[in-house]
Design an enzyme around this catalytic site. Structure first.
Site, PDB file in Angstrom:
ATOM      1  CG  ASP A  57     -14.651  49.380   6.229  1.00  0.00           C
ATOM      2  OD1 ASP A  57     -13.618  48.693   6.264  1.00  0.00           O
ATOM      3  OD2 ASP A  57     -15.165  49.775   5.165  1.00  0.00           O
ATOM      4  CG  HIS A 112     -10.106  49.434   7.667  1.00  0.00           C
ATOM      5  ND1 HIS A 112     -10.655  49.638   6.424  1.00  0.00           N
ATOM      6  CD2 HIS A 112      -8.808  49.831   7.574  1.00  0.00           C
ATOM      7  CE1 HIS A 112      -9.738  50.136   5.616  1.00  0.00           C
ATOM      8  NE2 HIS A 112      -8.601  50.274   6.297  1.00  0.00           N
ATOM      9  NE  ARG A 145     -19.276  55.545  -0.910  1.00  0.00           N
ATOM     10  CZ  ARG A 145     -18.177  55.081  -0.354  1.00  0.00           C
ATOM     11  NH1 ARG A 145     -18.055  55.090   0.977  1.00  0.00           N
ATOM     12  NH2 ARG A 145     -17.190  54.616  -1.090  1.00  0.00           N
ATOM     13  CG  ASP A 190     -14.726  47.273   0.865  1.00  0.00           C
ATOM     14  OD1 ASP A 190     -15.490  48.162   1.286  1.00  0.00           O
ATOM     15  OD2 ASP A 190     -13.485  47.400   0.860  1.00  0.00           O
ATOM     16  CG  HIS A 229     -18.701  51.404   1.871  1.00  0.00           C
ATOM     17  ND1 HIS A 229     -18.360  51.999   3.074  1.00  0.00           N
ATOM     18  CD2 HIS A 229     -17.819  50.391   1.694  1.00  0.00           C
ATOM     19  CE1 HIS A 229     -17.310  51.380   3.587  1.00  0.00           C
ATOM     20  NE2 HIS A 229     -16.961  50.395   2.770  1.00  0.00           N
ATOM     21  CG  HIS A 279     -17.373  45.482   4.027  1.00  0.00           C
ATOM     22  ND1 HIS A 279     -16.132  45.261   4.584  1.00  0.00           N
ATOM     23  CD2 HIS A 279     -17.372  46.795   3.670  1.00  0.00           C
ATOM     24  CE1 HIS A 279     -15.426  46.367   4.561  1.00  0.00           C
ATOM     25  NE2 HIS A 279     -16.167  47.321   4.001  1.00  0.00           N
TER      26      HIS A 279
END
Length: 418
Positions: A140, A167, A50, A293, A48, A46
């Site tokens: 998510d 999520h 971007r 996350d 990110h 998990h």
């Protein structure tokens, strides 16, 4: 190693050639690791990154450099980019960027619904059949709150052994929510985010997974009640897995009293009771894995009043230290348990080939070396991530990753990027 007597590890090319005592190889580069712990390379289910679309927060390059600094050899990149990773073209772009930069393997996660809008299934089959070979799908940042859409997604991915990562947030119960609903939110006058908003979605989805006979994964589980639902579902034989973030293992909603937006995150920081339940569930296997996350944001999105601030924290470069403090130093897990929760099981859930393998002869040399005796204050100025929104600035944490190897190639050497 993970326990027992110290051993030598010989790497030849991309694989571990031998593990034992008294090993030698003419001309080999030697890394002295007395007193350190060697783990299989960490895997984050998990993250990110971007890119594309928010390169001011993070890029695949900067995110994978941060991953290498944290001991990760593989990360799964969430789909909430701009454009959304809901087509084969976008997931292949992210996949190829990861291959080009080479600091860790990047496995894209595909969106469940078109544009993360929750109305129409995205191209799940096409993303799976693409060069990226997507097996994990998630909206998510948003919940797949329509039960019919969630059922259809579970049915679709079952055909190729995929998994839907949910999520869990009932949107109607969290409108205007700013933090955990409880004593602190009442005292501060901030909109409360009730635990039931998470728990009701998890309860629904494990029942849907049971009905369909498919796999469901729960992202960033954060409440004691959620733990009990997952524990119940597993006792029934439902194919559910769950993750917890490092910050939910350590931080509580009491920190929101500072009004520092660095503590604003989705799901929100919960109570001490929740934190203790999460730790125990990770130890007993109810919660399967730790996932960061990692949610980078530019300075201006966090350096503002609480209500206007973006939700999220960076976590790749501090995750292992937080787990050492909350799980190892409390006696809840040994280092073999850490390897299981942060490498072996995430690789299994995400089908990350070549990762999460034991440190033994013939296995890919995806490895992480940790100086467990180190203690130091977190200084975000030294992060490899493009963003600095860490909740641990100035906090003393134990442990430091000194070396990371991806298929035998050093990506981190003596704490510095190779």
């Amino acid at each position: 190693m993970l326990g027992g007597e110290p051993q030598d590890v010989l790497i030849d090319g991309e694989v571990v050639e031998a593990v034992g005592t008294g090993l030698s190889a003419d001309g080999a580069e030697v890394v002295e690791a007395d007193g350190k712990v060697l783990l299989p390379g960490l895997v984050d289910l998990h993250t990110h990154l971007r890119e594309p679309g928010r390169e001011d927060s993070e890029t695949v390059l900067t995110g994978t450099r941060a991953a290498a600094c944290g001991g990760y050899t593989a990360v799964f990149a969430m789909a909430n980019t701009f454009p959304v990773a809901d087509t084969a073209g976008v997931v292949e772009q992210v996949y190829r960027l990861g291959q080009e930069h080479g600091y860790c393997d990047v496995q894209p996660i595909g969106a469940v619904t078109v544009g993360l809008e929750g109305k129409k299934l995205a191209e799940l089959g096409a993303m799976h059949e693409s060069a990226a070979g997507v097996t994990v799908f998630s909206d998510d940042g948003k919940c797949v709150d329509d039960a019919v859409i969630m059922r259809r997604a579970l049915e679709y991915v079952k055909a190729f052994g995929g998994v839907v990562a949910q999520h869990a947030q009932e949107p109607r119960l969290t409108e205007g929510a700013q933090m955990n609903e409880g004593v602190v939110s009442a005292e501060l006058g901030l909109g409360g985010w009730p635990a039931v908003a998470e728990e009701s979605i998890i309860a629904r989805d494990v029942l849907l997974a049971e009905h369909v006979g498919s796999r469901v994964h729960i992202c960033h589980l954060s409440t004691a009640g959620s733990v009990e639902i997952v524990r119940w579902a597993k006792s029934r034989g439902i194919d559910v897995t769950a993750e917890v973030t490092p910050h939910h293992l350590l931080l509580t909603d009491e920190l929101v009293r500072t009004y520092n937006p660095v503590y604003k995150v989705n799901p929100p920081l919960r109570t001490e009771r929740d934190v203790m339940a999460l730790r125990e569930a990770l130890a007993d296997g109810t919660i399967d894995i730790v996932a960061t996350d990692h949610a980078p944001h530019p300075h201006e999105d966090k350096d503002c009043e609480w209500a206007a601030a973006a939700m999220g924290m960076v976590g790749l470069e501090t995750a292992l230290s937080v787990v050492q403090q909350t799980m190892v130093e409390t006696g809840l897990l040994d280092w073999a348990g850490v390897a299981d929760r942060m490498s072996v099981k995430p690789a299994l859930i995400g089908r990350a080939a070549g990762h999460g393998r034991p440190v033994s002869a013939g296995e890919p040399a995806n490895l992480t070396l940790v100086d467990t005796a180190y203690r130091g204050a977190v200084d975000p100025a030294g992060f490899a991530s493009r963003s600095r929104n860490t909740p641990y600035e100035g906090r003393e944490l134990p442990g430091r990753v000194t070396h990371t190897w991806l298929r035998g190639k050093a990506t981190l050497v003596d704490g510095k990027l190779a």
